[in-house]
Design a protein around this motif. Structure first.
Motif, PDB file in Angstrom:
ATOM      1  N   THR A 145      -4.767   9.498  -2.983  1.00 25.61           N
ATOM      2  CA  THR A 145      -5.739  10.427  -3.550  1.00 25.61           C
ATOM      3  C   THR A 145      -6.417  11.239  -2.451  1.00 25.61           C
ATOM      4  O   THR A 145      -6.601  12.463  -2.575  1.00 25.61           O
ATOM      5  CB  THR A 145      -6.799   9.660  -4.357  1.00 25.61           C
ATOM      6  OG1 THR A 145      -6.158   8.935  -5.418  1.00 25.61           O
ATOM      7  CG2 THR A 145      -7.823  10.613  -4.953  1.00 25.61           C
ATOM      8  N   VAL A 166      -4.087  -1.037  -4.558  1.00 30.15           N
ATOM      9  CA  VAL A 166      -5.331  -0.289  -4.740  1.00 30.15           C
ATOM     10  C   VAL A 166      -5.609   0.575  -3.510  1.00 30.15           C
ATOM     11  O   VAL A 166      -5.992   1.747  -3.616  1.00 30.15           O
ATOM     12  CB  VAL A 166      -6.508  -1.245  -5.012  1.00 30.15           C
ATOM     13  CG1 VAL A 166      -7.840  -0.501  -4.987  1.00 30.15           C
ATOM     14  CG2 VAL A 166      -6.322  -1.938  -6.360  1.00 30.15           C
ATOM     15  N   ARG A 167      -5.407  -0.011  -2.332  1.00 26.52           N
ATOM     16  CA  ARG A 167      -5.618   0.739  -1.088  1.00 26.52           C
ATOM     17  C   ARG A 167      -4.664   1.932  -1.005  1.00 26.52           C
ATOM     18  O   ARG A 167      -5.065   3.038  -0.632  1.00 26.52           O
ATOM     19  CB  ARG A 167      -5.416  -0.179   0.117  1.00 26.52           C
ATOM     20  CG  ARG A 167      -5.504   0.509   1.464  1.00 26.52           C
ATOM     21  CD  ARG A 167      -5.313  -0.474   2.605  1.00 26.52           C
ATOM     22  NE  ARG A 167      -5.356   0.188   3.890  1.00 26.52           N
ATOM     23  CZ  ARG A 167      -4.311   0.722   4.503  1.00 26.52           C
ATOM     24  NH1 ARG A 167      -3.103   0.646   3.925  1.00 26.52           N
ATOM     25  NH2 ARG A 167      -4.432   1.316   5.673  1.00 26.52           N
ATOM     26  N   GLN A 218      -3.153   3.588  -3.467  1.00 30.02           N
ATOM     27  CA  GLN A 218      -3.517   4.625  -4.433  1.00 30.02           C
ATOM     28  C   GLN A 218      -4.708   5.435  -3.930  1.00 30.02           C
ATOM     29  O   GLN A 218      -4.756   6.666  -4.088  1.00 30.02           O
ATOM     30  CB  GLN A 218      -3.834   3.998  -5.792  1.00 30.02           C
ATOM     31  CG  GLN A 218      -2.647   3.336  -6.477  1.00 30.02           C
ATOM     32  CD  GLN A 218      -1.643   4.348  -7.024  1.00 30.02           C
ATOM     33  OE1 GLN A 218      -1.763   5.556  -6.816  1.00 30.02           O
ATOM     34  NE2 GLN A 218      -0.635   3.847  -7.723  1.00 30.02           N
ATOM     35  N   HIS A 219      -5.670   4.753  -3.315  1.00 25.02           N
ATOM     36  CA  HIS A 219      -6.838   5.450  -2.775  1.00 25.02           C
ATOM     37  C   HIS A 219      -6.438   6.394  -1.648  1.00 25.02           C
ATOM     38  O   HIS A 219      -6.903   7.545  -1.589  1.00 25.02           O
ATOM     39  CB  HIS A 219      -7.849   4.425  -2.275  1.00 25.02           C
ATOM     40  CG  HIS A 219      -9.066   5.024  -1.629  1.00 25.02           C
ATOM     41  ND1 HIS A 219      -9.980   5.794  -2.318  1.00 25.02           N
ATOM     42  CD2 HIS A 219      -9.505   4.977  -0.333  1.00 25.02           C
ATOM     43  CE1 HIS A 219     -10.931   6.198  -1.499  1.00 25.02           C
ATOM     44  NE2 HIS A 219     -10.670   5.712  -0.281  1.00 25.02           N
ATOM     45  N   SER A 261       0.816  -1.211   0.000  1.00 25.78           N
ATOM     46  CA  SER A 261       0.000   0.000   0.000  1.00 25.78           C
ATOM     47  C   SER A 261       0.851   1.263   0.000  1.00 25.78           C
ATOM     48  O   SER A 261       0.330   2.357  -0.206  1.00 25.78           O
ATOM     49  CB  SER A 261      -0.936   0.006   1.214  1.00 25.78           C
ATOM     50  OG  SER A 261      -0.218   0.201   2.421  1.00 25.78           O
TER      51      SER A 261
END
Length: 205
Positions: A194, A187-188, A190-191, A134
């Motif tokens: 953001t 994915v976590r 990148q979230h 992550s």
């Protein structure tokens, strides 16, 4: 929240990731790793004794005792290192180029090295793989993947005497699970990045 309270918030320190919430998440993750690890360990070793899972059955009770002892030692070590392995630094909230404290990588690699060796450490290893990936850095993720595959190889060679030679299918399965966990962690990560960028933009206005 009042304007005065907003003004007292340091620039570049998103309120969405407050330290006390981080401690709560760490406690939940460590508790989950302990519970799942104990369940996995009990299932694994009961199968070694009774043979209700054919592939895990061992005929030598003394060998089973030795494996249980090694599981306890390595598993407790992994659980003890888990908080350090998933620790974050406040500098990560200010800039995306800072990956995290090097101590987290070292502790994380140790946990991953035993996650296939010690059933008690399996859940902790999965959590650490997600945590490391992550951070969205190849310099952290690639060593974690290599450590995971090496852990499976060590388990095959040193801790599974009931199997003659290396079961490449088992190592391939571990590699596939590792890649899946890395995908979840990426994915976590990148979230979260953001969210941090959005928080910094809002605070700079």
């Amino acid at each position: 929240m009042s304007r005065h309270a907003e003004a007292s918030t340091p620039q570049g320190s998103p309120r969405t990731l407050a330290p006390h919430r981080s401690r709560q998440r760490t406690a939940i993750l460590v508790g989950s790793a302990i519970v799942l690890g104990v369940v996995n360990s009990v299932v694994h070793h009961s199968a070694s004794f009774t043979g209700w899972i054919a592939g895990l059955h061992l005929n030598d009770p003394q060998l089973v005792t030795v494996l249980i002892g090694s599981d306890l030692v390595l598993g407790v070590m992994a659980l003890f290192l888990l908080p350090a392995a998933i620790a974050h630094d406040t500098e990560e909230l200010r800039q995306d180029t800072y990956i995290g404290p090097p101590s987290a990588l070292v502790a994380g690699l140790v946990v991953i090295m035993v996650w296939q060796v010690a059933p008690l450490a399996m859940a902790a290893g999965a959590i650490v793989i997600i945590s490391i990936s992550s951070r969205v850095s190849a310099t952290w993720t690639i060593p974690a993947v290599c450590a995971s595959i090496l852990s499976s190889l060590i388990a095959q060679l040193a801790f599974e005497p009931q199997h003659a030679g290396i079961q490449w299918s088992s190592i391939g399965f571990t590699a596939a699970i590792t890649v899946l966990l890395v995908g979840v962690g990426t994915v976590r990560g990148q979230h979260l990045r953001t969210l941090r960028r959005s928080a910094r933009v809002r605070q700079s206005r």
